[in-house]
Design a protein around this motif. Structure first.
Motif, mmCIF file in Angstrom:
data_model
loop_
_atom_site.group_PDB
_atom_site.id
_atom_site.type_symbol
_atom_site.label_atom_id
_atom_site.label_comp_id
_atom_site.label_asym_id
_atom_site.label_seq_id
_atom_site.Cartn_x
_atom_site.Cartn_y
_atom_site.Cartn_z
ATOM 1 N N ASP A 1 0.863 -1.177 0.000
ATOM 2 C CA ASP A 1 0.000 0.000 0.000
ATOM 3 C C ASP A 1 0.904 1.234 0.000
ATOM 4 O OD1 ASP A 1 -2.313 1.560 0.149
ATOM 5 O OD2 ASP A 1 -2.327 1.535 2.351
ATOM 6 N N ALA A 2 1.549 1.453 -1.127
ATOM 7 C CA ALA A 2 2.544 2.521 -1.242
ATOM 8 C C ALA A 2 2.629 2.992 -2.691
ATOM 9 C CB ALA A 2 3.910 2.033 -0.747
ATOM 10 N N PHE A 3 3.184 4.185 -2.867
ATOM 11 C CA PHE A 3 3.347 4.752 -4.212
ATOM 12 C C PHE A 3 4.559 5.678 -4.207
ATOM 13 C CE2 PHE A 3 0.696 7.659 -1.828
ATOM 14 C CZ PHE A 3 1.097 8.930 -2.224
ATOM 15 N N PHE A 4 5.024 6.051 -5.400
ATOM 16 C CA PHE A 4 6.172 6.955 -5.445
ATOM 17 C C PHE A 4 5.974 8.068 -6.464
ATOM 18 C CE2 PHE A 4 7.293 3.193 -7.984
ATOM 19 C CZ PHE A 4 7.735 3.733 -9.197
ATOM 20 N N LEU A 5 6.656 9.187 -6.180
ATOM 21 C CA LEU A 5 6.554 10.424 -6.945
ATOM 22 C C LEU A 5 7.944 10.926 -7.334
ATOM 23 C CD1 LEU A 5 4.121 12.302 -4.529
ATOM 24 C CD2 LEU A 5 3.505 11.313 -6.729
ATOM 25 N N PRO A 6 8.027 11.806 -8.326
ATOM 26 C CA PRO A 6 9.327 12.421 -8.653
ATOM 27 C C PRO A 6 9.850 13.238 -7.479
ATOM 28 C CG PRO A 6 7.714 12.825 -10.404
ATOM 29 C CD PRO A 6 6.963 12.265 -9.238
ATOM 30 N N ILE A 7 11.153 13.216 -7.296
ATOM 31 C CA ILE A 7 11.799 14.074 -6.298
ATOM 32 C C ILE A 7 13.242 14.293 -6.740
ATOM 33 C CG2 ILE A 7 12.619 12.296 -4.665
ATOM 34 C CD1 ILE A 7 10.689 15.416 -3.654
ATOM 35 N N HIS A 8 13.544 15.465 -7.237
ATOM 36 C CA HIS A 8 14.884 15.724 -7.769
ATOM 37 C C HIS A 8 15.162 17.221 -7.826
ATOM 38 C CE1 HIS A 8 12.686 16.608 -11.453
ATOM 39 N NE2 HIS A 8 12.197 15.380 -11.467
ATOM 40 N N GLN A 9 16.374 17.544 -8.281
ATOM 41 C CA GLN A 9 16.858 18.914 -8.230
ATOM 42 C C GLN A 9 16.159 19.864 -9.200
ATOM 43 O OE1 GLN A 9 18.497 16.272 -9.369
ATOM 44 N NE2 GLN A 9 19.765 16.733 -11.143
ATOM 45 N N SER A 10 15.421 19.342 -10.164
ATOM 46 C CA SER A 10 14.728 20.205 -11.120
ATOM 47 C C SER A 10 13.370 20.681 -10.606
ATOM 48 C CB SER A 10 14.536 19.472 -12.458
ATOM 49 O OG SER A 10 15.780 19.164 -13.049
ATOM 50 N N LEU A 11 12.952 20.180 -9.448
ATOM 51 C CA LEU A 11 11.661 20.552 -8.883
ATOM 52 C C LEU A 11 11.793 21.740 -7.937
ATOM 53 C CD1 LEU A 11 10.226 17.014 -8.003
ATOM 54 C CD2 LEU A 11 9.680 18.422 -10.006
ATOM 55 N N SER A 12 10.735 22.518 -7.860
ATOM 56 C CA SER A 12 10.644 23.605 -6.896
ATOM 57 C C SER A 12 9.626 23.248 -5.828
ATOM 58 C CB SER A 12 10.209 24.899 -7.602
ATOM 59 O OG SER A 12 8.858 24.765 -8.050
ATOM 60 N N LYS A 13 9.547 24.058 -4.790
ATOM 61 C CA LYS A 13 8.540 23.839 -3.755
ATOM 62 C C LYS A 13 7.133 23.989 -4.338
ATOM 63 C CE LYS A 13 11.434 25.129 0.191
ATOM 64 N NZ LYS A 13 11.618 26.061 1.332
ATOM 65 N N THR A 14 6.982 24.872 -5.288
ATOM 66 C CA THR A 14 5.678 25.037 -5.936
ATOM 67 C C THR A 14 5.276 23.779 -6.688
ATOM 68 O OG1 THR A 14 6.063 27.418 -6.184
ATOM 69 C CG2 THR A 14 4.333 26.446 -7.546
ATOM 70 N N ASP A 15 6.237 23.118 -7.310
ATOM 71 C CA ASP A 15 5.943 21.857 -7.993
ATOM 72 C C ASP A 15 5.433 20.818 -6.994
ATOM 73 O OD1 ASP A 15 6.827 22.786 -10.527
ATOM 74 O OD2 ASP A 15 8.901 22.372 -9.970
#
Length: 308
Positions: free
Chosen positions: A279-293
């Protein structure tokens, strides 16, 4: 404000890897700049890895490593992952099936152990499986910067494979690292222009490595706080030597129909997936993202929860 249910021709594009459309232009300029050297990457690889070969991608590196063992159709490759749940990427299994069979548990018939350091998290029993005297390939495709306390990740196996697009804003490039006397059978299909492109572009980004890692850490911490407030928790234990390639979250049944999450996210331009078997999922998380993203990701999740 964020737009819910945008026109499918006007979707944003958030990928698991850090490459974005604007990087196309920058990478093109880097590659075409005669003053940009290729030595930074080569020096980095020689110092860190020793013997290595560039490949088109991580899948080709896996293929070449497997081919070097001259496996028979009846041979068995055992796949081990950090979580040891039944999720394993078809990028791995498809390459193994070109040569032989595979399973998920070491048995007397195991000819080769394929260790997948999952999503940046190191398989915890490397010392033990190294003592079994069974050949090992380490899949470090999502684990470019992560290490264990002994600094041996990527050195336990006969081979280690890496994928540049998982951590750098580039569309191509893998690495096959050789820690053995076994002869690599076959060559990468990568052409000289592509190799030069990889060398120049990754050299450029390696010069910014410290900033890259700081940004990844900051955006990860911010995202985790946001999603914890929504009732989700971190799936894998983190430490200072871990550089995750995704934000993996326990769902705790917050989203009642987890497969609908994947569809909902893709309909909003966000690449994501379920951690199948849990019961889990994953999302993008990297240096090209901002807090707004990240705020947008949370907004999209909240919208789905409200509709349940």
């Amino acid at each position: 404000m964020f737009v819910i249910n945008p026109d499918q021709y006007s979707l944003p594009a958030y990928r698991i890897g850090p490459f974005t459309t604007k990087d196309l232009s920058q990478n093109h300029s880097i590659c075409n700049n005669p003053k940009k050297d290729i030595e930074s990457l080569d020096n980095y690889c020689k110092k860190r890895f020793g013997e290595y070969n560039y490949t088109v991608n991580g899948r080709e590196a896996i293929y070449l490593a497997l081919k070097s063992y001259q496996l028979k159709k009846t041979d068995l490759v055992t796949i081990l992952t950090t979580s040891q749940n039944f999720y394993i990427s078809s990028c791995v299994t498809n390459e193994i099936e070109k040569f032989c069979k595979w399973n998920r548990e070491i048995i007397p018939e195991t000819k080769l152990i394929f260790v997948n350091h999952e999503f940046g998290y190191i398989y915890p029993e490397m010392e033990y499986i190294s003592s079994l005297e069974i050949p090992i390939i380490e899949d470090c495709c999502t684990t470019f910067f992560s290490q264990d306390s002994k600094g041996k990740v990527g050195k336990y196996g006969d081979f280690a494979v890496y994928s540049f697009p998982k951590f750098f804003p580039i569309q191509i490039g893998g690495l096959l690292v050789k820690n053995t006397d076994i002869t690599i059978i076959g060559n990468s299909i990568i052409d000289q222009d592509s190799k030069l492109y990889i060398q120049k572009v990754i050299s450029f980004y390696l010069e910014k490595q410290e900033d890259l890692l700081v940004k990844r850490s900051e955006i990860y911490d911010y995202a985790l706080k946001i999603f914890e407030k929504m009732g989700f928790t971190e799936r894998f234990a983190n430490n200072r030597l871990t550089i995750p390639s995704v934000l993996m979250l326990n769902n705790h049944k917050r989203i009642k129909d987890l497969p609908s999450l994947k569809t909902h996210f893709w309909n909003h331009g966000i690449q994501t997936s379920i951690f199948y078997g849990e019961d889990a999922f994953f999302l993008p998380i990297h240096q090209s993202l901002s807090k707004t993203d990240v705020d947008y990701f949370a907004f999209v999740v909240n919208n789905l929860i409200e509709k349940q």
